[in-house]
Write a protein that holds these residues in place. Structure first.
Motif: not given
Length: 151
Positions: A3-14, A65-68, A45-51, A37-42
């Motif tokens: 399955p495709k990892v949807r990084s933005h979904v995981i970021l929002v969930k963290s 496209h969660p970059t930046g 970093t992966i998405t290069a975003s600061d939410i 908190s550790l999941r959020h930081k990870f």
């Protein structure tokens, strides 16, 4: 097939997990908060975003496209909003962050700054710099953004 990892979904969930555990003082709550908190930081970093972990966001926030992406801690983002890449939701000298209504689309590279309100179903064009309120069902485009009423 993997399955495709949807990084933005995981970021929002963290972020939402951190907010759920932030007020817990028991050892399990502290451990879960640290894990979130550790999941959020990870994933930041992966998405290069600061939410920011304390930003008020809904679980159905869409980041195709969660970059930046940068979101201030006091920003409020309503349900079913879409933030494209390189979007900034932040403050100016007043220190007050924007409030986005529901079903708002913010185009790539747009900046939404200050204590303003973006109405429901509003569209913010790519690279627009929005410094004033946008009413419901309107579009903001340009630098500085001008409001276009949709019919």
């Amino acid at each position: 097939m993997r399955p495709k990892v949807r990084s933005h979904v995981i970021l929002v969930k963290s972020i939402l997990d951190y907010q759920r555990f932030v007020s817990r003082t028991d050892w399990l709550g502290k451990g879960l908060k640290l894990y979130a908190s550790l999941r959020h930081k990870f994933w930041s970093t992966i998405t290069a975003s600061d939410i920011h972990r304390l930003a008020s966001i809904c679980a159905d926030l869409d980041l195709p496209h969660p970059t930046g992406i940068v979101v201030h801690q006091n920003a409020i983002i309503g349900p079913r909003c879409v933030l494209m890449q390189q979007v900034t939701i932040g403050i100016v000298a007043s220190g007050i962050a924007p409030v986005l209504g529901s079903d708002v689309y913010v185009g790539a590279g747009a900046k939404v700054l200050g204590g303003i309100h973006i109405g429901n179903r509003a569209w913010i064009g790519a690279n627009a710099v929005v410094l004033e309120d946008v009413p419901d069902d309107c579009t903001a485009v340009g630098i500085p953004a001008r409001i276009i009423h949709r019919i």
